[in-house]
Design an enzyme around this catalytic site. Structure first.
Site, short mmCIF file in Angstrom:
data_model
loop_
_atom_site.label_atom_id
_atom_site.label_comp_id
_atom_site.label_asym_id
_atom_site.label_seq_id
_atom_site.Cartn_x
_atom_site.Cartn_y
_atom_site.Cartn_z
N MET A 254 -0.32 -13.88 -2.47
CA MET A 254 -1.09 -13.16 -3.50
C MET A 254 -2.41 -13.88 -3.73
SD MET A 254 -1.58 -10.78 -5.60
CE MET A 254 -3.06 -10.69 -6.59
N GLU A 289 -5.68 -14.20 2.64
CA GLU A 289 -5.83 -14.39 1.19
C GLU A 289 -7.20 -14.94 0.84
OE1 GLU A 289 -3.60 -12.99 -0.56
OE2 GLU A 289 -2.38 -12.66 1.23
#
Length: 846
Positions: A254, A289
């Site tokens: 994330m 990411e």
């Protein structure tokens, strides 16, 4: 029903958040003050699972209504204008890996807990009241107090400013969306470094891992930031970049701004025994990411229907970055093998979503994270666009885009405008047909009366409604004298023989380097010419022939029997890419092969012959200085050779197992899953399954854990299978984040499939409770759709899942799966006899 946008009544500017978190009681006490512009005298904030005791506006207590159904708290402030609304509330830590949640792990037998966050897509509301929409960017002043113990640390998006009596106060964030706020606290080890521009970079993990496991991700993170700063011509916007591996995590990673969180297998690398594939995977996840830190964080989509702006772009850039940092890895080969293959297969089913899709309700957001469409197809479109524009204009357009929209929100056309301004090309016109339409075309190439005819139509596997869709198809051909784009249904180029002569008589091929999202059906002499030159073609072109012929057979345009007939042309290939294409095709052909049949014996013989030369060349042992391709290929070759019942390979696998039976993790990582699998297949030992399971629970090596789970699923013992399935409900054995993988290993094997399917149906309520909202939840819909192949299973699937079509988060996946199983059943029924015959004939000839 479309969800209302709360930003229409209140625009936040700043959040002051204080959280007091107790791990032992799993309780949260929160105080939040939100300053912003009220556009109405009655305003609403997102809140889920928060229990409010006081709300104040304009420094006085105010009335409020909690609306659980809409996940809102409605506040009557009495007037409009600039206002600070403050809240006091309590909440609980969640146990479904959303909001603020615990991760569980052990160090030397002692159970420990780490606290982390997951706020994307709309789970910040489970931690604090907010305008939980990507457009509602604001600054955040975060303070956290927790039941701190010796050795604990806390990290967040920004550096810690001060610690007052155990209250950790962090610097104010830059302007950003609520879903990007993050923090992690607990006992963590870490390593740090700096980029050339002075950005501090840190890699963090729990202490049940080797400290050396942080070296590889730290190095990749530092070099990736340096690459992106140069490529984007835009500095990294924050003072630090933390990378934290969490023991429990719903997704892969994330992109929280400056505080990126990962599933452990996606970040940590065993420094002593890791495969090249593992290193490549971890590196691309980190690069993905970090690409988001600009594209997604600095500039964010306005609403979730433009999620592809985040994910498609980052998925493309991870390969651009790694190709620059590690050119010997040939990562674009991996792109064809994984991303292109995944996108082409998923996107051929009627009813698939487009890359850009309207989102009317947050419950639909989860369906957008379809890895085959928003990630794989979207990145394939970005690759296509980059080739069409040229890398220089592509990079310059991005730099302009970041400069123009930093700290703001955008829609897709804003990106097209920046790229068009730099390149002078009509990017929007080129891309709209690809982004806004589902599916992709098959380009048919044939010669009729000395005229080359190129035509396009939407490609379907299974039944599909042809709606006359057309695409701007970049032909990317190896010949001169052909148009750059096919935008109409058909184009005719006369004088084929003369055109071929001008191109030195070479075979014609389209879609050079597999960079555009379509397949080609070469007819007649065009296919014959290609196959006659197959040994001299580029590896990616050979891979495309296998890829495209396989898909055409899957759709019934040609027969899989025709595909079997071309296999002998690929027996001398040493390329990892080409042999992976062969392996993927063999997996498709296994659909037609019944266990313990004469066809299976012939098929095993055929597979053995296809990989015999590479088995002799590569063997079992890694050689110093061998290429990344050969290192990656070895596992495929050994797996297929063992499938072929090669006596030498089986004996060698057993010898290696015996030599490492006291330390299974010590088996060389590139052959470890093959050795583990072979021993289960050979012995069918319940005792060995027990050993594997005990090892699984004890080891902290996540890649090794997956290998062990894949191996135990091969057991042919009903009692053991029942025990394996029941263990999924014990989080001390199988973490909730890993249930989907472990279950799928059992579902895909014929012997255990019925038991795995029965377990899913009997435990659906458990799966909803543990994984509802988690990114692996819909895998329990998708995996059977990818696996079932009989009419009986189709009927069972429909009986179980059709009543669940009202669930917006599952609806599309259920409909797609039904179509996929239906097509697979029809395919096997119509082609099995011919495929069986071809397998036997080619096996004898080869």
């Amino acid at each position: 029903m479309a969800v209302k946008r709360l930003i229409e009544t209140f625009v936040p500017e700043n959040y002051k958040i204080f959280l007091d978190i107790d791990r032992k009681t799993k309780k949260i006490k929160g105080q939040v003050a939100i300053t912003g512009e009220a556009k109405d005298s009655v305003i609403a904030f997102h809140a889920k699972g928060l229990h409010f005791s006081k709300v104040r506006a304009f420094s006085v207590d105010t009335n409020f209504i909690e609306n659980e159904e809409d996940e809102e708290i409605v506040v009557k402030i009495g007037e409009t204008g600039r206002v600070t609304v403050s809240f006091e509330y309590e909440a609980e830590l969640t146990d479904n890996m959303m909001g603020i949640y615990p991760s569980y792990y052990e160090v030397n037998g002692e159970k420990k807990m780490l606290i982390g966050t997951q706020f994307e897509s709309h789970f910040a509301r489970q931690a604090f009241p907010s305008i939980d929409e990507p457009e509602a960017k604001a600054t955040f002043d975060l303070s956290v107090k927790f039941d701190e113990e010796e050795g604990d640390i806390i990290v967040s998006n920004m550096p810690e400013l001060l610690n007052i009596n155990g209250i950790h106060v962090f610097e104010r964030t830059v302007k950003m969306s609520s879903y990007l706020l993050a923090f992690v606290f607990g006992e963590l080890q870490f390593k740090k470094g700096k980029t050339k521009s002075g950005v501090e970079v840190g890699a963090f993990a729990t202490k049940d891992h080797s400290e050396a496991a942080l070296d590889f991700p730290l190095d990749i993170a530092i070099r990736s930031i340096e690459f992106y700063e140069d490529y984007y011509k835009t500095p990294y916007p924050l003072p630090h970049s933390w990378h934290i591996a969490l023991p429990d995590f719903s997704a892969g990673a994330m992109e929280n701004w400056g505080c990126i969180t990962y599933r452990e297998v996606c970040m940590l690398v065993d420094p002593e025994n890791a495969t090249i594939q593992s290193k490549q995977y971890v590196a691309t996840v980190i690069a993905h990411e970090l690409a988001h830190q600009w594209f997604g964080d600095l500039v964010t989509m306005q609403w979730w229907d433009d999620l592809w702006l985040n994910e498609s772009f980052a998925n493309n850039m991870e390969y651009v970055c790694m190709d620059a940092l590690e050119p010997s890895w040939n990562v674009w080969e991996s792109f064809s093998i994984s991303e292109a293959n995944m996108a082409l297969n998923r996107d051929a089913t009627d009813g698939v979503q487009s890359v850009h899709v309207e989102v009317t309700h947050p419950d639909e957001i989860g369906t957008l994270f379809d890895p085959a469409i928003v990630y794989a197809k979207g990145s394939r479109l970005m690759v296509m666009l980059r080739k069409w524009l040229g890398d220089e204009d592509f990079a310059a357009g991005l730099a302009l885009y970041f400069k123009r929209h930093q700290y703001g929100n955008t829609v897709g056309d804003n990106l097209w405008d920046a790229l068009a301004e730099v390149s002078g090309k009509d990017v929007a016109a080129f891309m709209h047909s690809w982004v806004n339409q589902p599916g992709y075309p098959v380009v048919t190439a044939e010669v009729i009366d000395d005229t080359l005819v190129l035509s396009q139509k939407q490609f379907f596997v299974g039944e599909g409604a042809d709606k006359g869709r057309l695409w701007n198809v970049p032909l990317n051909t190896n010949w001169s004298g052909l148009p750059d784009l096919l935008s109409s249904e058909k184009v005719e180029i006369p004088g084929f023989a003369a055109l071929k002569a001008k191109n030195d008589g070479k075979a014609l091929f389209l879609n050079d380097a597999n960079m555009a999202h379509y397949i080609i059906d070469y007819k007649g002499q065009l296919l014959t010419d290609l196959l006659s030159e197959v040994e001299t073609l580029e590896n990616v072109t050979k891979f495309q022939i296998l890829q495209d012929r396989k898909l055409l057979a899957k759709a019934g345009v040609i027969s899989y029997a025709d595909v079997v007939n071309i296999l002998p042309a690929f027996t001398n290939e040493e390329s990892y890419l080409v042999n992976t294409g062969l392996s993927q095709l063999i997996s498709e052909l296994e659909l037609f092969v019944d266990e313990d049949s004469e066809t299976e014996k012939a098929f095993q013989s055929l597979v053995g012959k296809l990989f015999a030369k590479n088995y002799a060349r590569l063997g079992w042992d890694k050689v110093a200085g061998e290429s990344a391709g050969d290192e990656s290929l070895r596992g495929i070759v050994l797996s297929k050779t063992l499938y072929a019942e090669n006596a030498d390979a089986k004996a060698k696998a057993s010898q290696i197992f015996a030599a490492h039976k006291e330390n299974l993790a010590g088996i060389p990582a590139d052959i470890r899953p093959i050795v583990l699998n072979n021993e289960i297949k050979t012995t069918n030992s319940a005792e060995l399954v027990k050993t594997y399971r005990e090892t699984y629970v004890k080891t902290s090596l996540q890649e090794f854990k997956r290998e062990l789970e894949g191996a135990v699923a091969l057991i042919k013992d009903e009692k053991v299978i029942a025990e394996l399935l029941e263990s999924f409900k014990n989080a001390d054995i199988v973490k909730p984040q890993d249930i989907a993988f472990s279950w799928f290993y059992l579902l895909r094997n014929d012997f255990s499939q019925d038991a795995a399917w029965a377990w899913e149906k009997a435990n659906w309520a458990f799966l909803e409770e543990k994984l509802g909202g988690d990114m692996s939840y819909d895998k329990f819909v998708i995996y059977p759709g990818n696996t079932f192949k009989t009419a009986d299973k189709l009927a069972e699937y429909k009986a179980f899942f059709e009543p669940k079509l009202e669930n917006q988060g599952l609806k599309r996946s259920i409909e797609m799966a039904i179509k996929q199983i239906t097509a697979r059943v029809a395919l096997i029924d119509s082609q099995k006899a011919d495929v069986d015959k071809s397998i036997k004939e080619i096996s004898e000839k080869l």
